[in-house]
Design a protein around this motif. Sequence first.
Motif, PDB file in Angstrom:
ATOM      1  N   VAL A 267      14.348  23.100   2.992  1.00 42.57           N
ATOM      2  CA  VAL A 267      13.415  21.978   3.122  1.00 42.57           C
ATOM      3  C   VAL A 267      12.635  21.848   1.822  1.00 42.57           C
ATOM      4  CG1 VAL A 267      11.485  20.964   4.396  1.00 42.57           C
ATOM      5  CG2 VAL A 267      13.164  22.380   5.608  1.00 42.57           C
ATOM      6  N   VAL A 268      12.732  20.703   1.167  1.00 42.78           N
ATOM      7  CA  VAL A 268      11.880  20.363   0.021  1.00 42.78           C
ATOM      8  C   VAL A 268      11.454  18.913   0.196  1.00 42.78           C
ATOM      9  CG1 VAL A 268      12.979  22.012  -1.547  1.00 42.78           C
ATOM     10  CG2 VAL A 268      13.790  19.648  -1.478  1.00 42.78           C
ATOM     11  N   HIS A 269      10.517  18.476  -0.629  1.00 39.84           N
ATOM     12  CA  HIS A 269      10.025  17.111  -0.441  1.00 39.84           C
ATOM     13  C   HIS A 269      10.973  16.047  -0.989  1.00 39.84           C
ATOM     14  CE1 HIS A 269       7.473  13.714   0.090  1.00 39.84           C
ATOM     15  NE2 HIS A 269       7.432  13.457  -1.211  1.00 39.84           N
ATOM     16  N   ALA A 270      11.379  16.173  -2.250  1.00 43.17           N
ATOM     17  CA  ALA A 270      12.082  15.064  -2.896  1.00 43.17           C
ATOM     18  C   ALA A 270      13.558  15.334  -3.165  1.00 43.17           C
ATOM     19  CB  ALA A 270      11.379  14.693  -4.207  1.00 43.17           C
ATOM     20  N   ASP A 271      13.868  16.391  -3.896  1.00 43.20           N
ATOM     21  CA  ASP A 271      15.255  16.626  -4.302  1.00 43.20           C
ATOM     22  C   ASP A 271      15.453  18.103  -4.598  1.00 43.20           C
ATOM     23  OD1 ASP A 271      17.870  15.922  -4.902  1.00 43.20           O
ATOM     24  OD2 ASP A 271      17.431  15.540  -7.007  1.00 43.20           O
TER      25      ASP A 271
END
Length: 284
Positions: A136-140
């Motif tokens: 799980v990460v926010h953008a990339d």
Amino acid sequence: MRCIRHGPNRIGRDYVVGDVHGQYAQLMEALERVDFDVARDRLFCVGDLVDRGEASLACLALALEPWCFAVMGNHEQMAITALAEGGGMAWDLWQRNGGNWVFLDGVEEARSTMNAACPHLPLAREIVAGQRRLGVVHADPPDDWGQIEQTPAEHLLWSRRRFRRDSGGSLDSTRVEGVDAVVVGHTIVEAPLWLGNVLHLDTGACAGGRLTLAAVDDILDAIPCTTWPAVPVDGRRVVAASSSCHRPWNRRRTLWSVGRFSHRCAPSGPGEEKKFSMKGELFW
């Protein structure tokens, strides 16, 4: 530590939710629909708990709950910088991008809550589910999940690389090695979208769209799919049609979307990518 790793949930269920952006009521409705149990279940958030929604403070405070595990988003980063500086360009940038909720709850209350939440907002999380792992990460994410600790924070928080179309007009579907799948937010899509083994889950709750909640096991089971439709709020059975599989979704395969779709979505062509540029004044 940039990436926090979570062992299997042996007593309950795990869920991931897209960008919440202050939509506390929508989130509570989605959790109620899946009978979320705070004593047994875990909620993972892809970041951007705050901004563009009046209940941003309540959403930020979720990071302090023992059942909620969020990663940092670019909007948390903007808020942290603005609240630390207390004015100037950073403050103006934050206000142009949805930070006006701070005047509803008070600057000091917002600063205090952000300072308390910040240690609970790593850049990445990894969830173990049986023999499988979900990032799980926010953008990339990086191309190799094993490089998550070395990947620049700017990439994890801001990148929209996968939405830059190649000469043939295709989006970047490069698979991330070293992990089964990764869930991200940041870029608004009309419905949950697979690019390679990366699932984009921001369906525009802050822009009149939906807030999407998905069960971790169902995400991992759906990796072969290249597209993934949203399930209506009433839980009616739909078929997930793609070039590689057809799966029925129902209450046992949980993908809940609360709200209505937005007209804002991922750029449909190279000329539209300017609105998503991190060099501009407005960020999603």
